[in-house]
Design a protein around this motif. Structure first.
Motif, PDB file in Angstrom:
ATOM      1  N   ILE A 108       0.858  -1.183   0.000  1.00 30.79           N
ATOM      2  CA  ILE A 108       0.000   0.000   0.000  1.00 30.79           C
ATOM      3  C   ILE A 108       0.890   1.228   0.000  1.00 30.79           C
ATOM      4  CG2 ILE A 108      -1.814   1.271   1.223  1.00 30.79           C
ATOM      5  CD1 ILE A 108      -2.572  -1.366   2.595  1.00 30.79           C
ATOM      6  N   PHE A 109       0.803   2.029  -1.045  1.00 32.57           N
ATOM      7  CA  PHE A 109       1.527   3.295  -1.116  1.00 32.57           C
ATOM      8  C   PHE A 109       0.624   4.390  -0.550  1.00 32.57           C
ATOM      9  CE2 PHE A 109       3.281   0.781  -4.661  1.00 32.57           C
ATOM     10  CZ  PHE A 109       4.645   0.866  -4.381  1.00 32.57           C
ATOM     11  N   SER A 110       1.200   5.252   0.327  1.00 40.61           N
ATOM     12  CA  SER A 110       0.315   6.234   0.978  1.00 40.61           C
ATOM     13  C   SER A 110       0.982   7.581   1.250  1.00 40.61           C
ATOM     14  CB  SER A 110      -0.210   5.663   2.305  1.00 40.61           C
ATOM     15  OG  SER A 110       0.853   5.380   3.198  1.00 40.61           O
ATOM     16  N   ASP A 111       2.145   7.843   0.684  1.00 41.56           N
ATOM     17  CA  ASP A 111       2.863   9.075   1.029  1.00 41.56           C
ATOM     18  C   ASP A 111       2.922  10.034  -0.148  1.00 41.56           C
ATOM     19  OD1 ASP A 111       4.479  10.895   2.498  1.00 41.56           O
ATOM     20  OD2 ASP A 111       6.281  10.054   1.584  1.00 41.56           O
ATOM     21  N   GLY A 112       2.298  11.202   0.003  1.00 44.54           N
ATOM     22  CA  GLY A 112       2.443  12.287  -0.970  1.00 44.54           C
ATOM     23  C   GLY A 112       2.002  11.941  -2.380  1.00 44.54           C
ATOM     24  N   LEU A 113       0.949  11.165  -2.510  1.00 44.71           N
ATOM     25  CA  LEU A 113       0.540  10.676  -3.828  1.00 44.71           C
ATOM     26  C   LEU A 113      -0.274  11.697  -4.601  1.00 44.71           C
ATOM     27  CD1 LEU A 113      -0.620   7.062  -2.905  1.00 44.71           C
ATOM     28  CD2 LEU A 113       1.562   7.723  -3.938  1.00 44.71           C
ATOM     29  N   ASP A 114      -0.067  11.697  -5.917  1.00 42.62           N
ATOM     30  CA  ASP A 114      -1.003  12.307  -6.852  1.00 42.62           C
ATOM     31  C   ASP A 114      -1.053  11.407  -8.081  1.00 42.62           C
ATOM     32  OD1 ASP A 114      -2.940  14.046  -7.635  1.00 42.62           O
ATOM     33  OD2 ASP A 114      -1.671  15.814  -7.708  1.00 42.62           O
ATOM     34  N   VAL A 115      -1.854  11.769  -9.061  1.00 40.66           N
ATOM     35  CA  VAL A 115      -2.172  10.817 -10.126  1.00 40.66           C
ATOM     36  C   VAL A 115      -0.941  10.348 -10.900  1.00 40.66           C
ATOM     37  CG1 VAL A 115      -4.593  11.366 -10.461  1.00 40.66           C
ATOM     38  CG2 VAL A 115      -2.871  12.799 -11.547  1.00 40.66           C
TER      39      VAL A 115
END
Length: 430
Positions: free
Chosen positions: A333-340
């Motif tokens: 699960i990636f959850s840090d500072g995400l955008d598209v």
């Protein structure tokens, strides 16, 4: 569907308290609270507000009286009957009665403890002290209040048509992101944006838009109230708070080194399935995995929440292989500072090698960047963390040293105990 611009223009804030419910919080907070209630209920903690974006003068933007009014309102809240029924009777992650009767009896009678608020220069010092199960539930609503009061301060200067155009542009911006994600085969993305949202109404709109735009690729929201109201999955597991407090309670270096694994041992007794997610970066991912007991390799997956996400994922994959596990059966699960763009990049890089999911936060629920003159609604980095436990300071090292917190001497001790060497700094935007 709520006309958000009109609601804002009418300025009827009394019908729009920022936090409307004790379950207007993240699901992982309630799961962790139950674990703390069971395992460490007598621990005394202090939580404190930390504005990482010091260029944002919160005390100049947010009126102290309004802030106190919203905080006092939160202290008046108690669990409603329908909310209790949802928690007691709903199925979460395939498990009925996720929350025990003993915990629910306690939670149904809870009122949040007092707060201490003081203006220091252009910032606020906001702290909460008391028993860990009670105080920990202040974190998410405190952040939500400050983020939305800052939004309201800016929105209050705008006219009716300006507000209509602002929200039209924000909706278009989000919908374009959704269209960017829609072609990604096998995408799994959830809303993780409660703590730094633009507003409750906007987060609610974002969840509805994601559901319509992405269909089954949108797997749920971390916000319990919205999950209940919109009949979507409540998503979440655990956070850095648990190892930070357990570690602060450790009396020797040996106990300190063991503390992050003690957290997961307690968690292991309570949960199975997708709740068995490791968050390894509190004191450095590499060292955590190197010294992890073999039983942790059998857990469902790992959440990557700091440092370079691709590097973190490769580290996890190599660790699983070294422990005889097939990474294709595991979840990252990636959850840090995400955008598209980052979501699409990581999805392409790791899809097929592991099971991939994304917890999309601030840039989902608060991306008003570039939509106002002077960029007055741009998101910023605000956190509320446990800073002490039973009088001892907490420490977080992270895989990004710019996210480290704690007294300098304790940070150096923790680096020694956990074998943390040189780290790469990266900018903390949100």
């Amino acid at each position: 569907m709520v006309d958000i611009a009109t609601r804002v223009w009418n300025h009827k804030w009394k019908i729009d308290p920022i936090v409307r419910s004790l379950i207007d919080t993240d699901f992982y907070k309630l799961l962790m609270c139950q674990s703390v209630f069971r395992n460490r209920p007598e621990t005394r903690v202090t939580f404190s507000l930390i504005n990482r974006s010091t260029h944002v003068p919160l005390a100049k933007l947010v009126d102290e009286g309004e802030l106190r009014e919203q905080l006092d309102h939160i202290r008046s809240l108690s669990l409603r009957r329908g909310e209790s029924t949802w928690m007691r009777g709903n199925t979460f992650y395939g498990k009925r009665q996720m929350f025990t009767p003993a915990f629910m009896d306690w939670f149904e009678n809870l009122r949040l403890p007092p707060y201490h608020l003081e203006r220091v220069g252009d910032q606020y010092e906001l702290t909460f002290e008391g028993s860990w199960p009670e105080v920990m539930l202040w974190e998410i609503p405190a952040l939500s209040v400050l983020m939305e009061l800052r939004s309201r301060a800016v929105l209050g200067t705008m006219g009716k048509f300006e507000l209509q155009v602002l929200y039209a542009r924000a909706m278009t911006k989000l919908w374009e992101k959704i269209e960017h994600l829609r072609p990604l085969d096998g995408l799994r993305v959830a809303d993780f944006g409660t703590r730094r949202r633009h507003s409750f109404l906007w987060q609610d709109w974002c969840v509805q838009a994601m559901g319509e735009g992405l269909g089954n690729s949108f797997v749920g929201t971390s916000n319990c109230l919205i999950a209940k109201n919109r009949d979507v999955e409540a998503i979440g597991t655990n956070a850095h708070e648990l190892p930070m407090v357990y570690s602060a309670l450790a009396e020797t270096d040996g106990a300190l080194a063991q503390a992050p694994y003690d957290v997961l041992s307690d968690w292991h007794e309570e949960h199975d399935g997708n709740l068995r997610i490791i968050l390894p970066d509190t004191y450095g991912t590499e060292g955590f995995l190197k010294n992890a007991p073999d039983w942790l390799a059998g857990w469902t997956g790992i959440r990557i929440d700091s440092g370079d996400p691709a590097t973190g994922a490769e580290t996890a994959i190599n660790w699983w292989k070294s422990r005889g596990e097939d990474p294709k059966d595991k979840l990252i699960i990636f959850s840090d500072g995400l955008d598209v763009e980052k979501i699409a990049e990581l999805h392409a890089q790791f899809q097929g090698r592991v099971r991939v999911s994304f917890g999309w936060g601030t840039m989902l629920t608060n991306d008003f960047k570039g939509l106002t003159q002077g960029d007055r609604l741009a998101p910023f980095s605000l956190v509320c963390k446990a800073v002490s436990a039973n009088g001892q300071p907490t420490v977080k090292l992270s895989d990004n040293p710019n996210k480290a917190m704690g007294p300098d001497a304790e940070i150096e001790r923790y680096k020694r105990v956990f074998g943390v060497g040189e780290q790469v700094r990266s900018e903390v935007v949100v």
